[in-house]
Design a protein around this motif. Structure first.
Motif, PDB file in Angstrom:
ATOM      1  N   LEU B  48       0.987  -0.761  -0.331  1.00  0.00           N
ATOM      2  CA  LEU B  48       0.339   0.003   0.415  1.00  0.00           C
ATOM      3  C   LEU B  48       1.056   1.169  -0.158  1.00  0.00           C
ATOM      4  O   LEU B  48       0.621   2.029  -0.959  1.00  0.00           O
ATOM      5  CB  LEU B  48      -1.051   0.282   1.037  1.00  0.00           C
ATOM      6  CG  LEU B  48      -1.611  -0.472   1.620  1.00  0.00           C
ATOM      7  CD1 LEU B  48      -3.012  -0.680   2.594  1.00  0.00           C
ATOM      8  CD2 LEU B  48      -2.574  -1.365   0.003  1.00  0.00           C
ATOM      9  N   ILE B  49       1.585   1.299   1.200  1.00  0.00           N
ATOM     10  CA  ILE B  49       2.583   2.824   0.902  1.00  0.00           C
ATOM     11  C   ILE B  49       3.519   2.691   1.446  1.00  0.00           C
ATOM     12  O   ILE B  49       4.049   1.015   2.185  1.00  0.00           O
ATOM     13  CB  ILE B  49       2.731   3.819   2.164  1.00  0.00           C
ATOM     14  CG1 ILE B  49       2.652   5.267   1.575  1.00  0.00           C
ATOM     15  CG2 ILE B  49       1.049   3.218   3.204  1.00  0.00           C
ATOM     16  CD1 ILE B  49       2.269   6.352   1.996  1.00  0.00           C
ATOM     17  N   ARG B  50       4.641   3.535   1.247  1.00  0.00           N
ATOM     18  CA  ARG B  50       6.478   2.892   2.110  1.00  0.00           C
ATOM     19  C   ARG B  50       6.684   4.579   1.911  1.00  0.00           C
ATOM     20  O   ARG B  50       6.385   5.829   1.033  1.00  0.00           O
ATOM     21  CB  ARG B  50       7.499   2.885   0.651  1.00  0.00           C
ATOM     22  CG  ARG B  50       8.820   2.911   1.035  1.00  0.00           C
ATOM     23  CD  ARG B  50      10.085   2.050  -0.238  1.00  0.00           C
ATOM     24  NE  ARG B  50      11.107   2.349   0.547  1.00  0.00           N
ATOM     25  CZ  ARG B  50      12.096   3.257  -0.176  1.00  0.00           C
ATOM     26  NH1 ARG B  50      11.255   4.191  -0.811  1.00  0.00           N
ATOM     27  NH2 ARG B  50      12.886   3.161   0.313  1.00  0.00           N
ATOM     28  N   ARG B  51       7.092   5.114   3.277  1.00  0.00           N
ATOM     29  CA  ARG B  51       7.131   5.601   3.690  1.00  0.00           C
ATOM     30  C   ARG B  51       8.512   6.084   4.871  1.00  0.00           C
ATOM     31  O   ARG B  51       9.146   5.129   5.417  1.00  0.00           O
ATOM     32  CB  ARG B  51       6.134   6.502   4.571  1.00  0.00           C
ATOM     33  CG  ARG B  51       6.334   7.205   5.984  1.00  0.00           C
ATOM     34  CD  ARG B  51       6.945   8.702   4.366  1.00  0.00           C
ATOM     35  NE  ARG B  51       5.665   8.850   3.336  1.00  0.00           N
ATOM     36  CZ  ARG B  51       4.633   9.839   4.202  1.00  0.00           C
ATOM     37  NH1 ARG B  51       3.941  10.252   5.220  1.00  0.00           N
ATOM     38  NH2 ARG B  51       3.707   9.914   3.025  1.00  0.00           N
ATOM     39  N   ASN B  52       8.967   6.576   4.807  1.00  0.00           N
ATOM     40  CA  ASN B  52      11.150   7.259   5.389  1.00  0.00           C
ATOM     41  C   ASN B  52      10.731   8.355   6.824  1.00  0.00           C
ATOM     42  O   ASN B  52       9.992   8.765   6.409  1.00  0.00           O
ATOM     43  CB  ASN B  52      11.762   7.448   4.275  1.00  0.00           C
ATOM     44  CG  ASN B  52      12.066   8.574   4.191  1.00  0.00           C
ATOM     45  OD1 ASN B  52      12.021   9.441   4.917  1.00  0.00           O
ATOM     46  ND2 ASN B  52      12.116   9.018   2.920  1.00  0.00           N
ATOM     47  N   SER B  53      11.546   7.761   7.419  1.00  0.00           N
ATOM     48  CA  SER B  53      11.204   8.187   8.354  1.00  0.00           C
ATOM     49  C   SER B  53      11.294  10.107   8.666  1.00  0.00           C
ATOM     50  O   SER B  53      10.930  10.222  10.078  1.00  0.00           O
ATOM     51  CB  SER B  53      12.076   8.016   9.842  1.00  0.00           C
ATOM     52  OG  SER B  53      13.718   8.063   9.283  1.00  0.00           O
ATOM     53  N   SER B  61      -4.661   8.712  -1.064  1.00  0.00           N
ATOM     54  CA  SER B  61      -4.361   7.846  -2.083  1.00  0.00           C
ATOM     55  C   SER B  61      -5.956   7.443  -2.290  1.00  0.00           C
ATOM     56  O   SER B  61      -5.903   6.265  -1.832  1.00  0.00           O
ATOM     57  CB  SER B  61      -3.486   6.759  -2.348  1.00  0.00           C
ATOM     58  OG  SER B  61      -3.365   6.135  -3.337  1.00  0.00           O
ATOM     59  N   GLY B  62      -6.703   8.351  -2.692  1.00  0.00           N
ATOM     60  CA  GLY B  62      -8.416   8.086  -3.455  1.00  0.00           C
ATOM     61  C   GLY B  62      -8.518   8.011  -1.968  1.00  0.00           C
ATOM     62  O   GLY B  62      -8.668   8.862  -0.980  1.00  0.00           O
ATOM     63  N   ARG B  63      -9.323   6.853  -1.204  1.00  0.00           N
ATOM     64  CA  ARG B  63     -10.061   6.709  -0.063  1.00  0.00           C
ATOM     65  C   ARG B  63      -9.298   6.151   1.258  1.00  0.00           C
ATOM     66  O   ARG B  63      -9.542   6.284   2.665  1.00  0.00           O
ATOM     67  CB  ARG B  63     -11.152   6.005   0.271  1.00  0.00           C
ATOM     68  CG  ARG B  63     -12.341   6.138  -0.554  1.00  0.00           C
ATOM     69  CD  ARG B  63     -13.237   5.065  -0.614  1.00  0.00           C
ATOM     70  NE  ARG B  63     -12.678   3.532  -1.330  1.00  0.00           N
ATOM     71  CZ  ARG B  63     -12.871   2.260  -0.039  1.00  0.00           C
ATOM     72  NH1 ARG B  63     -12.515   2.623   0.658  1.00  0.00           N
ATOM     73  NH2 ARG B  63     -11.647   1.570  -0.956  1.00  0.00           N
ATOM     74  N   TYR B  64      -7.779   6.083   0.914  1.00  0.00           N
ATOM     75  CA  TYR B  64      -6.212   5.859   2.008  1.00  0.00           C
ATOM     76  C   TYR B  64      -6.225   6.730   2.464  1.00  0.00           C
ATOM     77  O   TYR B  64      -5.458   8.060   1.716  1.00  0.00           O
ATOM     78  CB  TYR B  64      -6.224   4.609   1.378  1.00  0.00           C
ATOM     79  CG  TYR B  64      -6.112   3.869   0.680  1.00  0.00           C
ATOM     80  CD1 TYR B  64      -5.246   2.468   0.321  1.00  0.00           C
ATOM     81  CD2 TYR B  64      -7.544   2.815   1.632  1.00  0.00           C
ATOM     82  CE1 TYR B  64      -5.739   1.114   0.428  1.00  0.00           C
ATOM     83  CE2 TYR B  64      -8.088   2.211   1.136  1.00  0.00           C
ATOM     84  CZ  TYR B  64      -7.348   0.782   0.665  1.00  0.00           C
ATOM     85  OH  TYR B  64      -7.198  -0.392  -0.126  1.00  0.00           O
ATOM     86  N   SER B  65      -5.478   7.340   3.697  1.00  0.00           N
ATOM     87  CA  SER B  65      -4.510   8.653   4.361  1.00  0.00           C
ATOM     88  C   SER B  65      -4.124   7.707   4.859  1.00  0.00           C
ATOM     89  O   SER B  65      -4.484   6.858   6.233  1.00  0.00           O
ATOM     90  CB  SER B  65      -5.126   9.764   4.466  1.00  0.00           C
ATOM     91  OG  SER B  65      -6.450   9.554   5.239  1.00  0.00           O
ATOM     92  N   TRP B  66      -2.488   8.299   5.138  1.00  0.00           N
ATOM     93  CA  TRP B  66      -1.688   8.250   6.427  1.00  0.00           C
ATOM     94  C   TRP B  66      -1.471   8.955   7.813  1.00  0.00           C
ATOM     95  O   TRP B  66      -0.866  10.064   6.378  1.00  0.00           O
ATOM     96  CB  TRP B  66      -0.711   7.389   5.576  1.00  0.00           C
ATOM     97  CG  TRP B  66      -0.806   5.834   5.241  1.00  0.00           C
ATOM     98  CD1 TRP B  66      -0.442   4.907   5.649  1.00  0.00           C
ATOM     99  CD2 TRP B  66      -1.558   5.237   3.599  1.00  0.00           C
ATOM    100  NE1 TRP B  66      -1.606   3.765   4.592  1.00  0.00           N
ATOM    101  CE2 TRP B  66      -1.511   4.121   3.847  1.00  0.00           C
ATOM    102  CE3 TRP B  66      -1.645   6.698   2.753  1.00  0.00           C
ATOM    103  CZ2 TRP B  66      -2.587   3.123   2.700  1.00  0.00           C
ATOM    104  CZ3 TRP B  66      -2.251   6.065   1.611  1.00  0.00           C
ATOM    105  CH2 TRP B  66      -2.945   4.192   1.627  1.00  0.00           C
ATOM    106  N   ASN B  67      -0.794   8.480   8.103  1.00  0.00           N
ATOM    107  CA  ASN B  67      -0.728   9.980   9.185  1.00  0.00           C
ATOM    108  C   ASN B  67       0.159   9.869  10.494  1.00  0.00           C
ATOM    109  O   ASN B  67       0.283   8.367  10.571  1.00  0.00           O
ATOM    110  CB  ASN B  67      -1.554  10.551  10.448  1.00  0.00           C
ATOM    111  CG  ASN B  67      -1.083  11.714  11.093  1.00  0.00           C
ATOM    112  OD1 ASN B  67      -0.623  11.465  11.936  1.00  0.00           O
ATOM    113  ND2 ASN B  67      -1.788  12.392  11.187  1.00  0.00           N
ATOM    114  N   THR B  80     -11.289   6.023   3.945  1.00  0.00           N
ATOM    115  CA  THR B  80     -12.505   7.003   4.545  1.00  0.00           C
ATOM    116  C   THR B  80     -13.635   6.068   3.320  1.00  0.00           C
ATOM    117  O   THR B  80     -13.641   5.277   2.673  1.00  0.00           O
ATOM    118  CB  THR B  80     -12.625   7.854   3.689  1.00  0.00           C
ATOM    119  OG1 THR B  80     -11.364   9.419   4.283  1.00  0.00           O
ATOM    120  CG2 THR B  80     -13.474   9.006   4.035  1.00  0.00           C
ATOM    121  N   ALA B  81     -14.713   5.963   4.213  1.00  0.00           N
ATOM    122  CA  ALA B  81     -15.795   5.915   3.509  1.00  0.00           C
ATOM    123  C   ALA B  81     -15.840   4.360   3.236  1.00  0.00           C
ATOM    124  O   ALA B  81     -16.087   4.100   1.890  1.00  0.00           O
ATOM    125  CB  ALA B  81     -16.395   6.433   1.902  1.00  0.00           C
TER     126      ALA B  81
END
Lengths: 115, 114
Positions: B48-53, B61-67, B80-81
């Motif tokens: 789904l996602i890759r994030r560095n520190s 991304s569309g209905r998906y979000s990351w915090n 969401t939804a």
């Protein structure tokens, strides 16, 4: 075919059988992985190959024998398995190998049942 | 030692509700990567996602979000939804320091009911 494919998708075998799981990646990656996912346990990394060389073996029993003939293919040879080896076996690939932060892309898995 | 915790073992929501999946990664490292994967009933792990520190910007991304909040070591995932097709096990997985493999937690099983 695209991505990472695995065959067979389901396998039932007796403890005295010998079988092999196959994984193929169509992503041009240099590293491939075998994971084991048992019920109610986190994914366990079994083997890592980078450019066809094994670079990681997490103390896996010798009844599991990996083979990586080229960077696109990975096999897991099984012999004399135990019922507790029943699990979902997942293959993955990434651009580079163990010493990287590249994203791993997974295949659909082979669900293995050992009777 | 590093530790990834997904405190929610199972979540059940009704379709169209928003849902947040929690992930806390405890580490003393300043450099690491975090991933989210989805595992539907078919078994395949879907990236789904890759994030560095070093990147604390929220991602959508569309209905998906990351915090991602480094101060609290959290990398939460919101749908969401929600839809029935979102039903799956979701894994938050770090790569510590870039020289060790992905570390998978136990995951969160999400059930979206029609």
């Amino acid at each position: 075919e695209t991505g990472v494919t695995q065959t067979p998708r389901h396998l039932v075998m007796g403890m005295t059988n010998k079988k092999s799981l196959k994984c193929e990646q169509h992503l041009g990656h240099n590293a491939m992985y075998w994971y084991k996912q048992s019920a109610k346990k986190p994914l366990e990394l079994m083997f890592v190959y980078s450019l066809e060389e094994r670079v990681e073996n997490n103390s896996v029993p010798s009844r599991f024998s990996p083979e990586c003939p080229n960077s696109s293919h990975l096999f897991l040879h099984l012999h004399t398995l135990q019922p507790e080896d029943s699990a979902l076996y997942l293959c993955a690939s990434s651009q580079e190998g163990l010493l990287s932060t590249d994203t791993q892309y997974f295949g659909p898995g082979t669900r293995l049942t050992v009777l | 030692a590093q530790k990834v915790t997904q405190a929610q073992t199972e979540i059940s929501v009704v379709e169209k509700e928003d849902v947040t999946l929690d992930c806390v990664y405890e580490t003393r490292d300043t450099t690491y990567y975090l991933f989210w994967y989805k595992q539907p009933p078919s078994g395949e792990l879907v990236f789904l996602i890759r994030r560095n520190s070093f990147d604390e910007q929220n991602e959508i991304s569309g209905r998906y979000s990351w915090n991602f909040q480094k101060s609290t070591s959290s990398f939460n995932f919101t749908i969401t939804a929600s839809q029935v097709v979102d039903s799956a096990v979701y894994f938050c997985a770090p790569i510590p320091r870039g020289n060790t493999p992905l570390v998978f937690g136990k995951g969160t099983r999400l059930s979206v009911i029609a």
